[in-house]
Motif scaffolding. Sequence first.
Motif, PDB file in Angstrom:
ATOM      1  N   LEU A  71      48.281  32.243  80.863  1.00  0.00           N
ATOM      2  CA  LEU A  71      47.693  30.937  80.584  1.00  0.00           C
ATOM      3  C   LEU A  71      46.252  30.810  81.059  1.00  0.00           C
ATOM      4  CD1 LEU A  71      50.721  28.568  81.310  1.00  0.00           C
ATOM      5  CD2 LEU A  71      50.068  29.706  79.179  1.00  0.00           C
ATOM      6  N   PHE A  72      45.826  31.681  81.972  1.00  0.00           N
ATOM      7  CA  PHE A  72      44.466  31.596  82.493  1.00  0.00           C
ATOM      8  C   PHE A  72      43.548  32.708  82.001  1.00  0.00           C
ATOM      9  CE2 PHE A  72      46.364  29.489  86.551  1.00  0.00           C
ATOM     10  CZ  PHE A  72      46.614  28.328  85.846  1.00  0.00           C
ATOM     11  N   HIS A  73      44.063  33.696  81.259  1.00  0.00           N
ATOM     12  CA  HIS A  73      43.222  34.827  80.860  1.00  0.00           C
ATOM     13  C   HIS A  73      42.032  34.391  80.003  1.00  0.00           C
ATOM     14  CE1 HIS A  73      45.331  34.796  76.983  1.00  0.00           C
ATOM     15  NE2 HIS A  73      44.419  35.649  76.539  1.00  0.00           N
ATOM     16  N   ASP A  74      42.179  33.317  79.237  1.00  0.00           N
ATOM     17  CA  ASP A  74      41.084  32.811  78.404  1.00  0.00           C
ATOM     18  C   ASP A  74      40.594  31.437  78.861  1.00  0.00           C
ATOM     19  OD1 ASP A  74      40.839  35.016  76.760  1.00  0.00           O
ATOM     20  OD2 ASP A  74      42.005  34.175  75.111  1.00  0.00           O
ATOM     21  N   LEU A  75      40.919  31.062  80.080  1.00  0.00           N
ATOM     22  CA  LEU A  75      40.522  29.755  80.604  1.00  0.00           C
ATOM     23  C   LEU A  75      39.022  29.534  80.513  1.00  0.00           C
ATOM     24  CD1 LEU A  75      41.366  27.130  82.091  1.00  0.00           C
ATOM     25  CD2 LEU A  75      41.128  28.405  84.242  1.00  0.00           C
ATOM     26  N   GLY A  76      38.240  30.583  80.625  1.00  0.00           N
ATOM     27  CA  GLY A  76      36.792  30.480  80.556  1.00  0.00           C
ATOM     28  C   GLY A  76      36.259  30.075  79.193  1.00  0.00           C
ATOM     29  N   LYS A  77      37.116  30.007  78.189  1.00  0.00           N
ATOM     30  CA  LYS A  77      36.699  29.520  76.869  1.00  0.00           C
ATOM     31  C   LYS A  77      36.671  27.997  76.828  1.00  0.00           C
ATOM     32  CE  LYS A  77      38.288  33.537  74.277  1.00  0.00           C
ATOM     33  NZ  LYS A  77      39.164  34.032  73.208  1.00  0.00           N
ATOM     34  N   ALA A  78      37.378  27.370  77.759  1.00  0.00           N
ATOM     35  CA  ALA A  78      37.388  25.902  77.837  1.00  0.00           C
ATOM     36  C   ALA A  78      36.131  25.429  78.554  1.00  0.00           C
ATOM     37  CB  ALA A  78      38.636  25.427  78.583  1.00  0.00           C
ATOM     38  N   ARG A  79      35.604  24.321  78.119  1.00  0.00           N
ATOM     39  CA  ARG A  79      34.365  23.792  78.694  1.00  0.00           C
ATOM     40  C   ARG A  79      34.608  22.408  79.294  1.00  0.00           C
ATOM     41  NH1 ARG A  79      30.697  27.962  78.760  1.00  0.00           N
ATOM     42  NH2 ARG A  79      30.874  29.112  76.838  1.00  0.00           N
ATOM     43  N   LEU A  80      33.866  22.131  80.374  1.00  0.00           N
ATOM     44  CA  LEU A  80      33.904  20.815  81.006  1.00  0.00           C
ATOM     45  C   LEU A  80      32.512  20.518  81.527  1.00  0.00           C
ATOM     46  CD1 LEU A  80      35.575  18.361  81.964  1.00  0.00           C
ATOM     47  CD2 LEU A  80      36.066  19.632  84.061  1.00  0.00           C
ATOM     48  N   ARG A  81      32.002  19.365  81.169  1.00  0.00           N
ATOM     49  CA  ARG A  81      30.651  18.975  81.599  1.00  0.00           C
ATOM     50  C   ARG A  81      30.525  19.087  83.117  1.00  0.00           C
ATOM     51  NH1 ARG A  81      27.530  14.017  79.109  1.00  0.00           N
ATOM     52  NH2 ARG A  81      27.996  15.376  77.365  1.00  0.00           N
ATOM     53  N   GLY A  82      29.442  19.718  83.536  1.00  0.00           N
ATOM     54  CA  GLY A  82      29.181  19.897  84.961  1.00  0.00           C
ATOM     55  C   GLY A  82      29.795  21.162  85.552  1.00  0.00           C
ATOM     56  N   TRP A  83      30.600  21.860  84.777  1.00  0.00           N
ATOM     57  CA  TRP A  83      31.231  23.103  85.225  1.00  0.00           C
ATOM     58  C   TRP A  83      30.621  24.244  84.418  1.00  0.00           C
ATOM     59  CZ3 TRP A  83      36.137  23.692  88.085  1.00  0.00           C
ATOM     60  CH2 TRP A  83      36.524  22.504  88.732  1.00  0.00           C
ATOM     61  N   ASN A  84      29.446  24.654  84.784  1.00  0.00           N
ATOM     62  CA  ASN A  84      28.733  25.695  84.051  1.00  0.00           C
ATOM     63  C   ASN A  84      28.746  26.987  84.849  1.00  0.00           C
ATOM     64  OD1 ASN A  84      28.037  23.830  82.017  1.00  0.00           O
ATOM     65  ND2 ASN A  84      26.384  23.067  83.302  1.00  0.00           N
ATOM     66  N   PHE A  85      29.211  28.034  84.217  1.00  0.00           N
ATOM     67  CA  PHE A  85      29.300  29.333  84.865  1.00  0.00           C
ATOM     68  C   PHE A  85      28.687  30.390  83.964  1.00  0.00           C
ATOM     69  CE2 PHE A  85      32.942  26.875  86.404  1.00  0.00           C
ATOM     70  CZ  PHE A  85      32.712  26.924  87.763  1.00  0.00           C
ATOM     71  N   GLU A  86      28.115  31.398  84.573  1.00  0.00           N
ATOM     72  CA  GLU A  86      27.509  32.517  83.852  1.00  0.00           C
ATOM     73  C   GLU A  86      28.589  33.524  83.473  1.00  0.00           C
ATOM     74  OE1 GLU A  86      24.214  32.834  83.023  1.00  0.00           O
ATOM     75  OE2 GLU A  86      24.020  30.788  83.791  1.00  0.00           O
ATOM     76  N   GLY A  87      28.239  34.383  82.532  1.00  0.00           N
ATOM     77  CA  GLY A  87      29.112  35.493  82.178  1.00  0.00           C
ATOM     78  C   GLY A  87      29.989  35.199  80.975  1.00  0.00           C
ATOM     79  N   HIS A  88      30.796  36.189  80.654  1.00  0.00           N
ATOM     80  CA  HIS A  88      31.736  36.065  79.551  1.00  0.00           C
ATOM     81  C   HIS A  88      32.953  35.260  80.013  1.00  0.00           C
ATOM     82  CE1 HIS A  88      29.489  38.762  77.008  1.00  0.00           C
ATOM     83  NE2 HIS A  88      29.357  39.581  78.036  1.00  0.00           N
ATOM     84  N   HIS A  89      33.804  34.892  79.069  1.00  0.00           N
ATOM     85  CA  HIS A  89      34.911  33.996  79.413  1.00  0.00           C
ATOM     86  C   HIS A  89      35.835  34.524  80.512  1.00  0.00           C
ATOM     87  CE1 HIS A  89      37.068  36.313  76.263  1.00  0.00           C
ATOM     88  NE2 HIS A  89      38.149  35.997  76.954  1.00  0.00           N
ATOM     89  N   PRO A  90      36.097  35.830  80.640  1.00  0.00           N
ATOM     90  CA  PRO A  90      36.951  36.257  81.762  1.00  0.00           C
ATOM     91  C   PRO A  90      36.317  35.969  83.129  1.00  0.00           C
ATOM     92  CG  PRO A  90      36.902  37.954  80.068  1.00  0.00           C
ATOM     93  CD  PRO A  90      35.823  36.961  79.720  1.00  0.00           C
ATOM     94  N   GLU A  91      35.012  36.209  83.250  1.00  0.00           N
ATOM     95  CA  GLU A  91      34.333  35.914  84.517  1.00  0.00           C
ATOM     96  C   GLU A  91      34.298  34.412  84.777  1.00  0.00           C
ATOM     97  OE1 GLU A  91      32.900  37.997  82.154  1.00  0.00           O
ATOM     98  OE2 GLU A  91      33.207  39.899  83.198  1.00  0.00           O
ATOM     99  N   ARG A  92      34.108  33.626  83.711  1.00  0.00           N
ATOM    100  CA  ARG A  92      34.117  32.166  83.873  1.00  0.00           C
ATOM    101  C   ARG A  92      35.501  31.682  84.293  1.00  0.00           C
ATOM    102  NH1 ARG A  92      31.122  32.385  78.917  1.00  0.00           N
ATOM    103  NH2 ARG A  92      32.907  31.498  77.798  1.00  0.00           N
ATOM    104  N   ALA A  93      36.548  32.305  83.777  1.00  0.00           N
ATOM    105  CA  ALA A  93      37.915  31.920  84.167  1.00  0.00           C
ATOM    106  C   ALA A  93      38.119  32.108  85.667  1.00  0.00           C
ATOM    107  CB  ALA A  93      38.948  32.733  83.381  1.00  0.00           C
TER     108      ALA A  93
END
Length: 163
Positions: A71-93
């Motif tokens: 359930l979290f492997h692609d969590l970095g594809k979800a966006r939320l204002r103010g939660w900005n992270f660098e990298g591809h979606h796995p690193e963002r997750a």
Amino acid sequence: MQRVIDLIRTVDRQGVENVIEYITKSSYATARCNKHHRYKGGLVDHSLEVYEIMKRDNTKLSEESIIICSLFHDLGKARLRGWNFEGHHPERAIAILKRCGFELTEQEAFAIRYHHRKSLDAFTHPYRNAVTKADMESTAAWKRKHGKLTQTDALFELIGNIL
């Protein structure tokens, strides 16, 4: 979406409620995957498919690790204002989970961080193997259904089925 939340609530770790809050406030429920499951809610459907495949195929992984990795492997594809992270979606997750105060095991973090790299070494780490195989199976099934399956997708699906 409720099934995702219900599954996550079974995980007994600090930060679980923060992750649920992130998921409910972010675009997780409406997000599309980039090259597969490209429709509103596709991320949820894909993540649940990965969960079902991992549950079917991985008797050695704990239920909790299956829930977390799937359930979290692609969590970095979800966006939320103010939660900005660098990298591809796995690193963002990984960054999202860390900011939520959710602790991953070393194996879970490795599997989430590196699940997206399609290389033969994906199959040498048991947790990463489980996530990568399930992710590829779900992706290939969607692409096959919609006439978008490439030879590379089919090859990695075959390799995953052999190992």
